[in-house]
Design an enzyme around this catalytic site. Structure first.
Site, PDB file in Angstrom:
ATOM      1  N   TYR A   7      -1.469  19.391  11.617  1.00 54.98           N
ATOM      2  CA  TYR A   7      -0.636  20.173  11.929  1.00 54.98           C
ATOM      3  C   TYR A   7      -0.688  21.653  12.285  1.00 54.98           C
ATOM      4  CZ  TYR A   7       4.011  22.712  11.346  1.00 54.98           C
ATOM      5  OH  TYR A   7       5.757  23.573  11.918  1.00 54.98           O
ATOM      6  N   GLY A  26       7.931  30.047   6.293  1.00 56.26           N
ATOM      7  CA  GLY A  26       7.388  30.086   6.266  1.00 56.26           C
ATOM      8  C   GLY A  26       8.462  28.469   5.718  1.00 56.26           C
TER       9      GLY A  26
HETATM   10  P1  NDP Z   1      13.651  19.604  13.229  1.00 57.63           P
HETATM   11  O1  NDP Z   1      13.579  18.281  12.770  1.00 57.63           O
HETATM   12  O2  NDP Z   1      15.040  19.842  11.843  1.00 57.63           O
HETATM   13  O3  NDP Z   1      14.023  19.666  14.710  1.00 57.63           O
HETATM   14  C1  NDP Z   1      12.827  19.509  15.677  1.00 57.63           C
HETATM   15  C2  NDP Z   1      13.790  19.585  16.990  1.00 57.63           C
HETATM   16  O4  NDP Z   1      12.469  19.362  18.016  1.00 57.63           O
HETATM   17  C3  NDP Z   1      14.492  18.578  17.050  1.00 57.63           C
HETATM   18  O5  NDP Z   1      15.310  18.875  18.228  1.00 57.63           O
HETATM   19  C4  NDP Z   1      14.097  17.368  18.041  1.00 57.63           C
HETATM   20  O6  NDP Z   1      14.675  16.853  19.041  1.00 57.63           O
HETATM   21  C5  NDP Z   1      12.447  18.299  18.822  1.00 57.63           C
HETATM   22  N1  NDP Z   1      11.648  17.203  18.735  1.00 57.63           N
HETATM   23  C6  NDP Z   1      10.991  16.579  17.869  1.00 57.63           C
HETATM   24  N2  NDP Z   1       9.899  16.089  18.963  1.00 57.63           N
HETATM   25  C7  NDP Z   1      10.239  16.145  20.391  1.00 57.63           C
HETATM   26  C8  NDP Z   1       9.643  15.594  21.517  1.00 57.63           C
HETATM   27  N3  NDP Z   1       8.965  14.564  21.217  1.00 57.63           N
HETATM   28  N4  NDP Z   1      10.690  16.287  22.874  1.00 57.63           N
HETATM   29  C9  NDP Z   1      11.311  16.761  23.296  1.00 57.63           C
HETATM   30  N5  NDP Z   1      12.275  17.533  21.576  1.00 57.63           N
HETATM   31  C10 NDP Z   1      11.532  17.103  20.018  1.00 57.63           C
HETATM   32  O7  NDP Z   1      12.504  20.652  12.706  1.00 57.63           O
HETATM   33  P2  NDP Z   1      12.834  22.619  12.669  1.00 57.63           P
HETATM   34  O8  NDP Z   1      13.983  23.042  12.889  1.00 57.63           O
HETATM   35  O9  NDP Z   1      12.131  22.707  11.176  1.00 57.63           O
HETATM   36  O10 NDP Z   1      11.541  22.345  13.511  1.00 57.63           O
HETATM   37  C11 NDP Z   1      11.862  23.513  14.580  1.00 57.63           C
HETATM   38  C12 NDP Z   1      10.170  23.787  15.209  1.00 57.63           C
HETATM   39  O11 NDP Z   1      10.012  25.213  14.017  1.00 57.63           O
HETATM   40  C13 NDP Z   1       9.161  23.671  15.099  1.00 57.63           C
HETATM   41  O12 NDP Z   1       8.400  23.820  16.411  1.00 57.63           O
HETATM   42  C14 NDP Z   1       8.612  23.693  13.732  1.00 57.63           C
HETATM   43  O13 NDP Z   1       7.297  22.991  13.910  1.00 57.63           O
HETATM   44  C15 NDP Z   1       8.948  25.232  13.222  1.00 57.63           C
HETATM   45  N6  NDP Z   1       8.505  24.893  12.034  1.00 57.63           N
HETATM   46  C16 NDP Z   1       9.410  24.803  11.361  1.00 57.63           C
HETATM   47  C17 NDP Z   1       9.513  25.623   9.971  1.00 57.63           C
HETATM   48  C18 NDP Z   1       9.962  24.013   8.680  1.00 57.63           C
HETATM   49  O14 NDP Z   1       9.873  24.902   7.910  1.00 57.63           O
HETATM   50  N7  NDP Z   1      11.604  23.369   9.116  1.00 57.63           N
HETATM   51  C19 NDP Z   1       8.444  26.033   9.604  1.00 57.63           C
HETATM   52  C20 NDP Z   1       7.965  26.655  10.486  1.00 57.63           C
HETATM   53  C21 NDP Z   1       7.798  26.151  11.772  1.00 57.63           C
HETATM   54  P3  NDP Z   1      15.244  15.286  19.443  1.00 57.63           P
HETATM   55  O15 NDP Z   1      14.366  14.506  18.265  1.00 57.63           O
HETATM   56  O16 NDP Z   1      16.460  15.218  19.471  1.00 57.63           O
HETATM   57  O17 NDP Z   1      14.082  15.052  20.247  1.00 57.63           O
HETATM   58  C1  8X3 Z   2       6.231  24.145   7.957  1.00 56.92           C
HETATM   59  C2  8X3 Z   2       6.075  24.912   7.282  1.00 56.92           C
HETATM   60  O1  8X3 Z   2       4.650  25.348   5.430  1.00 56.92           O
HETATM   61  O2  8X3 Z   2       5.182  22.946   5.443  1.00 56.92           O
HETATM   62  O3  8X3 Z   2       5.555  24.692   9.604  1.00 56.92           O
HETATM   63  O4  8X3 Z   2       3.491  24.112   6.871  1.00 56.92           O
HETATM   64  S1  8X3 Z   2       4.463  24.296   6.118  1.00 56.92           S
END
Ligand code: NDP
Ligand code: 8X3
Length: 256
Positions: free
Chosen positions: A153, A184
């Site tokens: 990741y 974060g």
């Molecule tokens: P969620 O799991 O709440 O949302 C993830 C979204 O990504 C969903 O809408 C899902 O839609 C979509 N998704 C995942 N895989 C696919 C795919 N193959 N094709 C199309 N859509 C996809 O997570 P977050 O909102 O937290 O994450 C959003 C972004 O933020 C990500 O890139 C994550 O890495 C990043 N992030 C998150 C953090 C956290 O702590 N939550 C911290 C730092 C970064 P569906 O399943 O309907 O396809």
């Molecule tokens: C999501 C935040 O710290 O779990 O990107 O990798 S962490």
């Protein structure tokens, strides 16, 4: 004519919060994701609440053909995308490298890196033609640091960090802004996905402190997007107050 934002992964978490906030700001929206029912529900809510138009693209960003077909199916006026939010992403598993599941690795690399590229390739061409646009790439603190068992990741988010810098250079001649947002801990479905539906384990990630909310990140993205034309935010790292970095997090002083 209202501006247009295309948000990948708008069915949950940060993407959904961005859809709500950008709709409130009067943007017409292209919302994408794999879960059709959720896309329909969010589409209904947004178009009933705000005076905006919205399109649904039901696509898996890992599927190059599907991404191309879906994006190319948009009417020409919808290809005038002003803001692309490359948000779709996930983490699957949390094991040391020698115990990692190679299918999980494929899923993360195909989604977080290749999926982001497939969408960006097509939409950036539309922006190049119009010599304007703003691309927001969702990185992570995991793309700035590496933590135990985060291996693949973290590698995918380091790749996003690198692509963010590369896109900014390549798209510079066309006046296209590129911004990296690196959060974060944000309380979304992220940990549920990482732990493959183990909601108890997922809940524990956010216990004893106040994590960031999806809205906190949507507001940060909106801040970047709403700067004047001469200003680009290159890169933003945003953390919960209780978290200094991936290995220093204080529990027990905030939310129980
Ligand atoms: P969620 O799991 O709440 O949302 C993830 C979204 O990504 C969903 O809408 C899902 O839609 C979509 N998704 C995942 N895989 C696919 C795919 N193959 N094709 C199309 N859509 C996809 O997570 P977050 O909102 O937290 O994450 C959003 C972004 O933020 C990500 O890139 C994550 O890495 C990043 N992030 C998150 C953090 C956290 O702590 N939550 C911290 C730092 C970064 P569906 O399943 O309907 O396809
Ligand atoms: C999501 C935040 O710290 O779990 O990107 O990798 S962490």
């Amino acid at each position: 004519m209202a501006k247009i934002a295309l948000i990948t992964g708008a069915t949950a978490g940060i993407g959904e919060a961005c859809a709500q906030l950008f709709a409130k700001q009067g943007y017409n929206l292209i919302i994408t994701g794999r879960r059709t029912e959720r896309l329909r529900k969010i589409h209904r809510e947004l178009t009933n609440t705000y005076s905006i138009k919205a399109q649904i693209l039901n696509m898996d960003v890992r599927n190059k053909t599907e991404v191309k077909t879906q994006l190319e199916s948009l009417d020409p006026e919808w290809k005038a995308v002003d803001v692309l939010i490359n948000n779709a992403g996930l983490s699957v598993g949390l094991e040391p490298i020698h115990e990692g599941n190679t299918d999980d690795w494929d899923t993360m690399i195909d989604t977080n890196v290749k999926g982001l590229l497939y969408v960006s390739k097509i939409v950036s061409n539309w922006m190049v033609e119009r010599k304007q646009g703003h691309i927001i790439n969702l990185g992570s603190i995991a793309g700035k640091e590496t933590y135990a068992n985060g291996n693949v990741y973290c590698a995918t988010k380091h790749a996003v960090d690198s692509l963010n810098k590369a896109m900014r250079i390549d798209l510079l001649p066309y006046g296209i802004k590129v911004t990296g947002i690196h959060p974060g801990a944000v309380e979304t479905e992220f940990s549920e996905v990482r732990f493959k539906g183990d909601t108890e384990r997922a809940k524990k990630v956010y216990e004893g402190y106040e994590a960031l909310s999806a809205l906190d990140i949507a507001e940060t993205i909106w801040f970047a997007v709403s700067r004047p034309a001469n200003v680009n935010i290159n890169d933003l790292v945003i953390m919960p107050t209780a978290q200094a970095n991936t290995s220093h997090l204080v529990r027990g002083r905030g939310k129980e």
